[in-house]
Design a protein around this motif. Structure first.
Motif, mmCIF file in Angstrom:
data_model
loop_
_atom_site.group_PDB
_atom_site.id
_atom_site.type_symbol
_atom_site.label_atom_id
_atom_site.label_comp_id
_atom_site.label_asym_id
_atom_site.label_seq_id
_atom_site.Cartn_x
_atom_site.Cartn_y
_atom_site.Cartn_z
ATOM 1 N N ARG A 72 0.830 -1.211 0.000
ATOM 2 C CA ARG A 72 0.000 0.000 0.000
ATOM 3 C C ARG A 72 0.865 1.262 0.000
ATOM 4 O O ARG A 72 0.570 2.222 -0.714
ATOM 5 C CB ARG A 72 -0.944 0.013 1.198
ATOM 6 N N ALA A 73 1.932 1.254 0.790
ATOM 7 C CA ALA A 73 2.826 2.416 0.856
ATOM 8 C C ALA A 73 3.530 2.636 -0.486
ATOM 9 O O ALA A 73 3.633 3.764 -0.965
ATOM 10 C CB ALA A 73 3.844 2.242 1.972
ATOM 11 N N GLY A 74 4.005 1.563 -1.086
ATOM 12 C CA GLY A 74 4.667 1.678 -2.384
ATOM 13 C C GLY A 74 3.709 2.129 -3.469
ATOM 14 O O GLY A 74 4.027 3.005 -4.276
ATOM 15 N N PHE A 75 2.511 1.547 -3.479
ATOM 16 C CA PHE A 75 1.516 1.904 -4.489
ATOM 17 C C PHE A 75 1.091 3.367 -4.351
ATOM 18 O O PHE A 75 0.737 4.018 -5.324
ATOM 19 C CB PHE A 75 0.306 0.971 -4.388
ATOM 20 N N ALA A 76 1.158 3.897 -3.136
ATOM 21 C CA ALA A 76 0.831 5.306 -2.903
ATOM 22 C C ALA A 76 2.009 6.229 -3.250
ATOM 23 O O ALA A 76 1.866 7.449 -3.215
ATOM 24 C CB ALA A 76 0.416 5.518 -1.455
ATOM 25 N N PRO A 81 11.388 8.070 3.823
ATOM 26 C CA PRO A 81 11.299 8.439 5.244
ATOM 27 C C PRO A 81 9.906 8.218 5.848
ATOM 28 O O PRO A 81 9.781 7.754 6.982
ATOM 29 C CB PRO A 81 11.678 9.921 5.268
ATOM 30 N N LEU A 82 8.872 8.523 5.079
ATOM 31 C CA LEU A 82 7.509 8.292 5.577
ATOM 32 C C LEU A 82 7.179 6.803 5.622
ATOM 33 O O LEU A 82 6.465 6.349 6.517
ATOM 34 C CB LEU A 82 6.495 9.032 4.715
ATOM 35 N N GLN A 87 6.032 1.656 8.639
ATOM 36 C CA GLN A 87 6.305 0.250 8.964
ATOM 37 C C GLN A 87 6.477 0.037 10.455
ATOM 38 O O GLN A 87 6.348 -1.059 10.947
ATOM 39 C CB GLN A 87 7.535 -0.248 8.222
ATOM 40 N N LYS A 88 6.736 1.094 11.185
ATOM 41 C CA LYS A 88 6.963 0.970 12.619
ATOM 42 C C LYS A 88 5.699 1.225 13.437
ATOM 43 O O LYS A 88 5.673 1.004 14.622
ATOM 44 C CB LYS A 88 8.079 1.913 13.053
ATOM 45 N N GLU A 89 4.653 1.707 12.771
ATOM 46 C CA GLU A 89 3.383 1.945 13.478
ATOM 47 C C GLU A 89 2.748 0.620 13.837
ATOM 48 O O GLU A 89 2.804 -0.338 13.072
ATOM 49 C CB GLU A 89 2.435 2.753 12.602
ATOM 50 N N PRO A 90 2.144 0.526 15.005
ATOM 51 C CA PRO A 90 1.493 -0.728 15.376
ATOM 52 C C PRO A 90 0.349 -1.064 14.433
ATOM 53 O O PRO A 90 -0.332 -0.173 13.928
ATOM 54 C CB PRO A 90 0.964 -0.471 16.799
ATOM 55 N N ALA A 91 0.168 -2.339 14.204
ATOM 56 C CA ALA A 91 -0.881 -2.792 13.280
ATOM 57 C C ALA A 91 -2.245 -2.660 13.917
ATOM 58 O O ALA A 91 -2.417 -2.714 15.085
ATOM 59 C CB ALA A 91 -0.624 -4.230 12.889
#
Length: 91
Positions: A72-76, A81-82, A87-91
């Motif tokens: 999702r992050a790559g597709f966005a 840095p963001l 990736q470190k935010e809790p799921a």
């Protein structure tokens, strides 16, 4: 996204994948795949594969979840840095 931007982000994602351990390495694998889908569009993978990768973020399995979040992050087109912060935010 320009080709230069794509190449820079793909290279950085590969470096991050090599430098990190599970589950972050799975995040970067998904991120790279999402970038490819963003850059190449429908020429990269099928619509069904795209939907599957998007849905992985909702999986309970940590590896699949991280791949989906990364996708999702790559597709966005999320800058590195963001993406690191995501990736470190809790799921």
């Amino acid at each position: 996204m320009t080709e230069a931007d794509f190449r820079n982000l793909i290279q950085a994602a590969g470096q991050m994948r090599r430098l990190t351990d599970f589950p972050e390495s799975d995040f970067w694998a998904g991120y790279a795949r999402g970038l490819r889908r963003l850059f190449h569009g429908e020429d990269f993978g099928t619509a069904q594969e795209h939907e599957l990768w998007l849905s992985l973020a909702d999986e309970a399995d940590r590896s699949r979840h991280m791949r989906g979040v990364g996708y999702r992050a790559g597709f966005a087109g999320t800058p590195i840095p963001l993406a690191i912060a995501q990736q470190k935010e809790p799921a």
